[in-house]
Design an enzyme around this catalytic site. Structure first.
Site, PDB file in Angstrom:
ATOM      1  N   GLU A   1      20.580  66.874  34.837  1.00 37.22           N
ATOM      2  CA  GLU A   1      19.461  66.048  34.371  1.00 37.22           C
ATOM      3  C   GLU A   1      18.971  66.505  33.001  1.00 37.22           C
ATOM      4  O   GLU A   1      18.671  65.700  32.133  1.00 37.22           O
ATOM      5  CB  GLU A   1      18.291  66.141  35.367  1.00 37.22           C
ATOM      6  CG  GLU A   1      18.592  65.596  36.749  1.00 37.22           C
ATOM      7  CD  GLU A   1      19.123  66.650  37.707  1.00 37.22           C
ATOM      8  OE1 GLU A   1      19.918  67.533  37.291  1.00 37.22           O
ATOM      9  OE2 GLU A   1      18.748  66.586  38.889  1.00 37.22           O
TER      10      GLU A   1
ATOM     11  N   CYS B   1      13.831  70.707  36.024  1.00 40.25           N
ATOM     12  CA  CYS B   1      14.214  69.361  35.555  1.00 40.25           C
ATOM     13  C   CYS B   1      13.057  68.380  35.714  1.00 40.25           C
ATOM     14  O   CYS B   1      12.855  67.513  34.853  1.00 40.25           O
ATOM     15  CB  CYS B   1      15.437  68.867  36.311  1.00 40.25           C
ATOM     16  SG  CYS B   1      16.946  69.723  35.815  1.00 40.25           S
TER      17      CYS B   1
HETATM   18  N1  THU Z   1      22.038  71.249  39.875  1.00 43.52           N
HETATM   19  C1  THU Z   1      21.931  70.170  39.039  1.00 43.52           C
HETATM   20  O1  THU Z   1      22.655  70.044  38.049  1.00 43.52           O
HETATM   21  N2  THU Z   1      20.998  69.231  39.338  1.00 43.52           N
HETATM   22  C2  THU Z   1      20.247  69.205  40.472  1.00 43.52           C
HETATM   23  O2  THU Z   1      19.474  68.279  40.681  1.00 43.52           O
HETATM   24  C3  THU Z   1      20.357  70.324  41.437  1.00 43.52           C
HETATM   25  C4  THU Z   1      21.183  71.473  41.005  1.00 43.52           C
HETATM   26  C5  THU Z   1      23.097  72.230  39.598  1.00 43.52           C
HETATM   27  C6  THU Z   1      22.655  73.567  39.084  1.00 43.52           C
HETATM   28  C7  THU Z   1      23.830  74.434  39.517  1.00 43.52           C
HETATM   29  O3  THU Z   1      24.854  74.330  38.548  1.00 43.52           O
HETATM   30  C8  THU Z   1      24.328  73.794  40.783  1.00 43.52           C
HETATM   31  O4  THU Z   1      23.816  72.475  40.782  1.00 43.52           O
HETATM   32  C9  THU Z   1      23.900  74.507  42.054  1.00 43.52           C
HETATM   33  O5  THU Z   1      22.535  74.719  42.075  1.00 43.52           O
END
Ligand code: THU
Length: 129
Positions: free
Chosen positions: A55, A89
């Site tokens: 995000e 985020c």
């Molecule tokens: N992550 C995201 O990119 N967006 C989310 O809404 C939740 C978590 C990613 C961060 C990390 O690279 C992986 O997911 C595990 O937490």
């Protein structure tokens, strides 16, 4: 762009994820008010703490390309349960996107639909400075 196209864009973005440490790939598609779609994926780092979520990648890309107003964001992960944006985020999306519509989806279906103000009540933002 229709919901299903925006979800498809987030699914495609997810394929670019750098998730070597968690194997948890996430894609995002952010729609600007002029209809432009800016995508992002999570990018992990060997020091873990430098990881950036899909995000925020999408929002920072959009801002750096000159976009300033947004209407919705789709977040896609390969999970049965919805994968909502993390706290960091939510803060960034609120600060730069305002009360976005947040659509959650997995690889097969939509898993949730929220407003950011619902996900992020009582935010700290510039109105308090
Ligand atoms: N992550 C995201 O990119 N967006 C989310 O809404 C939740 C978590 C990613 C961060 C990390 O690279 C992986 O997911 C595990 O937490």
């Amino acid at each position: 762009m229709g919901d299903s196209d925006l979800i498809a864009a987030a699914r495609r973005a997810r394929e670019c994820a750098h998730a070597d440490f968690s194997s948890f790939k996430v894609g995002a598609a952010l729609e600007a008010n002029d209809g432009t779609v800016i995508t992002g994926c999570n990018i992990e780092n060997a020091t873990y703490g430098l990881t950036v979520c899909a995000e925020r990648v999408a929002m920072f890309k959009a801002l750096s390309e000159g976009h300033r107003t947004f209407r919705r964001i789709v977040v896609v992960a390969d999970t049965e349960a919805p994968t909502p944006p993390c706290g960091a985020c939510r803060q960034i999306l609120w600060e730069f996107g305002g009360d976005l519509e947040v659509i959650l989806a997995n690889l097969h279906r939509e898993t949730g639909r929220h407003t950011l103000s619902n996900l992020f009540p009582l935010p700290f933002d510039k109105s308090l400075l």
